[in-house]
Write an enzyme that holds these catalytic residues in place. Structure first.
Site, PDB file in Angstrom:
ATOM      1  N   ASP A  45       2.084  -0.100  12.305  1.00 33.14           N
ATOM      2  CA  ASP A  45       2.379  -1.388  13.064  1.00 33.14           C
ATOM      3  C   ASP A  45       3.833  -2.249  12.820  1.00 33.14           C
ATOM      4  OD1 ASP A  45       2.091  -1.872  10.462  1.00 33.14           O
ATOM      5  OD2 ASP A  45       0.284  -3.060  10.674  1.00 33.14           O
TER       6      ASP A  45
ATOM      7  N   VAL B 223      16.882   8.486  -1.114  1.00 34.27           N
ATOM      8  CA  VAL B 223      17.864   7.455  -1.351  1.00 34.27           C
ATOM      9  C   VAL B 223      18.441   7.751  -2.726  1.00 34.27           C
ATOM     10  CG1 VAL B 223      17.675   5.019  -2.289  1.00 34.27           C
ATOM     11  CG2 VAL B 223      16.271   5.487  -0.263  1.00 34.27           C
TER      12      VAL B 223
ATOM     13  N   ARG C  25      -7.166  -2.800   9.465  1.00 31.39           N
ATOM     14  CA  ARG C  25      -7.731  -3.998   9.424  1.00 31.39           C
ATOM     15  C   ARG C  25      -7.333  -4.774  10.546  1.00 31.39           C
ATOM     16  NH1 ARG C  25      -6.295  -5.049   4.741  1.00 31.39           N
ATOM     17  NH2 ARG C  25      -4.195  -6.258   5.030  1.00 31.39           N
TER      18      ARG C  25
ATOM     19  N   GLY D 150       0.796  -1.187   0.104  1.00 28.26           N
ATOM     20  CA  GLY D 150       0.131  -0.035  -0.181  1.00 28.26           C
ATOM     21  C   GLY D 150       0.951   1.094   0.034  1.00 28.26           C
TER      22      GLY D 150
ATOM     23  N   ASP E 145      -0.162   2.433   8.832  1.00 25.67           N
ATOM     24  CA  ASP E 145      -0.656   1.864   9.888  1.00 25.67           C
ATOM     25  C   ASP E 145       0.249   2.030  11.077  1.00 25.67           C
ATOM     26  OD1 ASP E 145      -3.056   0.774   8.742  1.00 25.67           O
ATOM     27  OD2 ASP E 145      -1.986  -0.992   7.712  1.00 25.67           O
TER      28      ASP E 145
ATOM     29  N   GLY F 162       5.729  -2.367   3.900  1.00 27.87           N
ATOM     30  CA  GLY F 162       5.221  -2.709   5.235  1.00 27.87           C
ATOM     31  C   GLY F 162       5.713  -4.336   5.368  1.00 27.87           C
ATOM     32  N   ASP F 163       5.151  -4.878   6.115  1.00 28.28           N
ATOM     33  CA  ASP F 163       5.338  -6.460   6.461  1.00 28.28           C
ATOM     34  C   ASP F 163       5.367  -7.221   5.316  1.00 28.28           C
ATOM     35  OD1 ASP F 163       2.232  -7.536   8.057  1.00 28.28           O
ATOM     36  OD2 ASP F 163       2.674  -6.448   6.335  1.00 28.28           O
TER      37      ASP F 163
ATOM     38  N   LYS G  88     -24.084  17.710  25.272  1.00 29.44           N
ATOM     39  CA  LYS G  88     -23.356  17.527  24.292  1.00 29.44           C
ATOM     40  C   LYS G  88     -24.071  17.675  22.899  1.00 29.44           C
ATOM     41  CE  LYS G  88     -19.363  15.771  23.806  1.00 29.44           C
ATOM     42  NZ  LYS G  88     -18.112  15.128  23.416  1.00 29.44           N
TER      43      LYS G  88
ATOM     44  N   ARG H  46       1.272  -5.415  -5.549  1.00 30.59           N
ATOM     45  CA  ARG H  46       1.511  -6.337  -4.754  1.00 30.59           C
ATOM     46  C   ARG H  46       1.659  -7.780  -6.077  1.00 30.59           C
ATOM     47  NH1 ARG H  46      -0.331  -4.861   0.204  1.00 30.59           N
ATOM     48  NH2 ARG H  46      -1.904  -3.353   0.139  1.00 30.59           N
TER      49      ARG H  46
ATOM     50  N   GLY I  65     -11.121  14.135  19.990  1.00 34.33           N
ATOM     51  CA  GLY I  65     -11.972  13.925  21.270  1.00 34.33           C
ATOM     52  C   GLY I  65     -13.233  13.009  21.135  1.00 34.33           C
ATOM     53  N   ALA I  66     -13.001  12.105  20.470  1.00 29.91           N
ATOM     54  CA  ALA I  66     -14.190  11.024  20.170  1.00 29.91           C
ATOM     55  C   ALA I  66     -14.799  10.465  21.917  1.00 29.91           C
ATOM     56  CB  ALA I  66     -13.504   9.847  19.497  1.00 29.91           C
TER      57      ALA I  66
ATOM     58  N   THR J 270       4.051   2.496   5.477  1.00 30.12           N
ATOM     59  CA  THR J 270       2.789   2.098   5.796  1.00 30.12           C
ATOM     60  C   THR J 270       2.329   3.146   6.725  1.00 30.12           C
ATOM     61  OG1 THR J 270       1.671   0.336   7.028  1.00 30.12           O
ATOM     62  CG2 THR J 270       3.856   0.625   7.596  1.00 30.12           C
TER      63      THR J 270
END
Length: 325
Positions: free
Chosen positions: A133, A26, A175, A14, A131, A105-106, A216, A75, A189-190, A129
């Protein structure tokens, strides 16, 4: 002395904002150290298909501010096969490329780890990525831009929510990881944040909505797409059944989180890591991801970097509980 004389660079998986800044770093770092550099289009798929071209300073002019990736990304199912990797290796050798920088990513690092075990091409990875993660870096390339995109979008949604006394359930990307939802949810402020890493207690959500502040004008719930509750639409269905008097709406932010001009933080991160990747290859390193930990560039073996972060910062989780009152 390093034997690396020709570096290839690719983006895979992604896309994420800041990939172009990393490519630029680079290329310019390689040229600074008098190393030839080749761009590989469409990730591993392009490596198999021979989509390689020489890059120079002009190739990366005026791209640091652009989202996406000028090298495109894809991919590759073919790269998962021995035959595909062998063809990719042959194309690298045919073009004289003797080292790689892989931005992704991974999945990108998993493929790179297998590739270096089979062929004599050192690879250094950059964490591209949204994410955030990957293990071995405080922030991944694109994460800061993505969460700022979410915050900007939800700020606009809240204007409408307040105007109409509405409850908005906003679905964000994630995901397998709730890190986008967690940090952006705190930022907007969720009232509640639902993420894959934690078991969703729908009754706790109901309690927050029923016994929270009655005055609210608007309420925002952030839901990561991979949350076990089933995503924003399923959560909205449950909420509507329990609170039919609420004017409940759903907004799925989707792929706008991947695009856009990278933030300054992502541009600087990408630039630091791009230069570090080239220097690492020249030092003889391979099979590692470059990241920034506590302000310093660190290297993590691919096999460790691709382990998803499963334990979230308890301090951030406590913040959600305190600030949603």
């Amino acid at each position: 002395m390093s034997t690396v004389k020709h570096i290839g660079v690719l983006t895979s998986g992604g896309d994420s904002p800041g990939m172009n800044a990393a490519i630029r770093a680079v290329v310019r770092a390689a040229l600074y150290y008098d190393v030839k550099v080749t761009g590989i289009m469409r990730g591993y798929e392009g490596m198999i298909n021979g989509e390689l071209f020489e890059m120079d300073r002009k190739s990366v002019a005026n791209i640091i501010q652009r989202g996406g990736t000028i090298l495109k990304t894809a991919r590759s199912e073919a790269f998962k096969t021995t035959e595909g990797r062998k063809k990719a290796y042959e194309n690298l050798k045919a073009h004289g490329v003797d080292a790689l920088v892989a931005i992704g990513g991974d999945g990108t690092f998993t493929g790179a780890n297998i590739f270096i075990s089979e062929f004599d091409v050192p690879v250094i990875g950059l964490p591209g990525t949204i994410d955030n993660d990957l293990v071995g870096t405080d922030f991944t390339i694109g994460y800061d831009t993505a969460i700022n995109t979410v915050v900007q979008a939800v700020d606009k949604i809240r204007d409408t929510a307040e105007s109409h006394d509405r409850l908005f359930i906003v679905e964000v990307m994630g995901r397998d990881s709730g890190l986008i939802a967690l940090r952006s949810g705190i930022g907007v402020g969720a009232e509640c944040i639902l993420i894959p890493e934690l078991k969703t207690d729908i009754n706790e959500l109901f309690n927050r909505l029923e016994y929270g502040r009655k005055d609210k004008a608007s309420k925002i719930i952030i839901v990561a797409e991979g949350d076990e509750a089933g995503g924003a639409f399923e959560v909205a269905k449950n909420v509507k059944e329990r609170f039919p008097n609420y004017d409940t709406r759903v907004s799925v932010l989707g792929h706008i989180q991947r695009g856009g001009s990278p933030t300054c933080m992502d541009r600087v991160l990408s630039s630091r890591l791009g230069v570090a990747a080239v220097e690492a290859l020249l030092e003889g390193r391979k099979g590692e991801m470059a990241g920034v930990v506590n302000g310093h560039v660190e290297f993590t073996p691919f096999k460790n970097a691709i382990k998803h972060i499963s334990e979230l910062n308890p301090g951030l989780l406590k913040l959600v509980e305190i600030l949603s009152l």
